[in-house]
Design a protein around this motif. Structure first.
Motif, PDB file in Angstrom:
ATOM      1  N   GLY A  11      46.682 104.037  48.477  1.00 50.17           N
ATOM      2  CA  GLY A  11      45.428 103.373  48.804  1.00 50.17           C
ATOM      3  C   GLY A  11      44.565 102.963  47.636  1.00 50.17           C
ATOM      4  O   GLY A  11      43.488 102.408  47.827  1.00 50.17           O
ATOM      5  N   CYS A  51      47.324 104.543  53.075  1.00 50.94           N
ATOM      6  CA  CYS A  51      46.884 103.302  52.439  1.00 50.94           C
ATOM      7  C   CYS A  51      45.704 102.726  53.214  1.00 50.94           C
ATOM      8  O   CYS A  51      45.308 103.246  54.258  1.00 50.94           O
ATOM      9  CB  CYS A  51      48.024 102.289  52.375  1.00 50.94           C
ATOM     10  SG  CYS A  51      48.657 101.777  53.990  1.00 50.94           S
ATOM     11  N   ARG A  52      45.146 101.636  52.703  1.00 54.29           N
ATOM     12  CA  ARG A  52      44.117 100.905  53.429  1.00 54.29           C
ATOM     13  C   ARG A  52      44.781 100.059  54.519  1.00 54.29           C
ATOM     14  O   ARG A  52      45.938  99.645  54.381  1.00 54.29           O
ATOM     15  CB  ARG A  52      43.327 100.009  52.472  1.00 54.29           C
ATOM     16  CG  ARG A  52      42.706 100.765  51.306  1.00 54.29           C
ATOM     17  CD  ARG A  52      41.870  99.856  50.414  1.00 54.29           C
ATOM     18  NE  ARG A  52      42.575  98.677  49.947  1.00 54.29           N
ATOM     19  CZ  ARG A  52      43.389  98.641  48.898  1.00 54.29           C
ATOM     20  NH1 ARG A  52      43.639  99.747  48.213  1.00 54.29           N
ATOM     21  NH2 ARG A  52      43.981  97.516  48.546  1.00 54.29           N
TER      22      ARG A  52
END
Length: 205
Positions: A11, A51-52
């Motif tokens: 991320g 992660c985003r």
């Protein structure tokens, strides 16, 4: 329930890499995050990628066809740092223990990961300290315990990524153990284009 999981932290904003997301950047013909997953696949049963949400489509494409199942734990609050990412990823883990690794460690040594799982058994964590610093994003944790410790540290305003360790029963894997059981480049990060070129040469060799 899988016995061993890898949590891959992806991320970060790749600020030193330049344009693009280094997690899916080409490393000797393969996206870097796929190289990390392929390296750990022989010693884990599943992978969780933290992660985003905006990263998911590209990473999903990069990991398609991996040898182990890959799921996603998206950051509810992006850009809160690796400790928050670790907590989010570990909360998505079904196994008791998980290996946490940064997505920019494409030379991770599966034999050493296997050794870390063995050392962590019966404890909350096995964390390498090859020199003076703990390698917290290359370590095995009891998933629930570490997630709770990370969340408590974040709530207390703690920024040091080592802070959650001191609420855990953890084993230190020292320099001698690293030399005996691990490849010397297992901890290396790829943060810049030059790092990618260097890692590509190592992989080709």
């Amino acid at each position: 329930m899988s016995e061993r999981t890898a949590v891959v932290l992806a991320g970060g904003r790749s600020t030193r890499f330049g344009e693009g997301d280094k997690a899916v950047a080409d490393l000797a013909g393969t996206p870097m995050i796929r190289r990390v997953i392929d390296r750990v696949a022989p010693v884990v049963d599943s992978v969780v990628v933290n992660c985003r949400s905006a990263q998911v489509p590209a990473i999903r494409e990069a990991v398609d066809g991996a040898a182990v199942p890959v799921t996603f734990a998206e950051d509810e609050y992006p850009d809160e740092g690796p400790m928050a990412g670790m907590a989010t990823g570990l909360r998505a883990v079904e196994s008791e223990y998980a290996f946490v690794v940064a997505c920019d460690m494409p030379l991770v040594d599966p034999d050493f990961v296997d050794y870390l799982f063995e050392r962590a058994a019966g404890h909350d964590a096995a964390v390498p300290r090859p020199e003076q610093w703990f390698e917290t994003t290359h370590a095995v944790y009891r998933a629930a315990a570490m997630a709770e410790a990370c969340e408590a540290a974040l709530e207390a305003g703690e920024e040091r990524i080592v802070a959650p360790l001191f609420d855990l029963d953890f084993v230190v894997v020292d320099a001698e153990d690293v030399r005996e059981h691990g490849h010397p480049r297992t901890f290396e990060n790829c943060n810049t284009r030059a790092d990618f070129e260097d890692a590509a040469r190592e992989l080709e060799d």
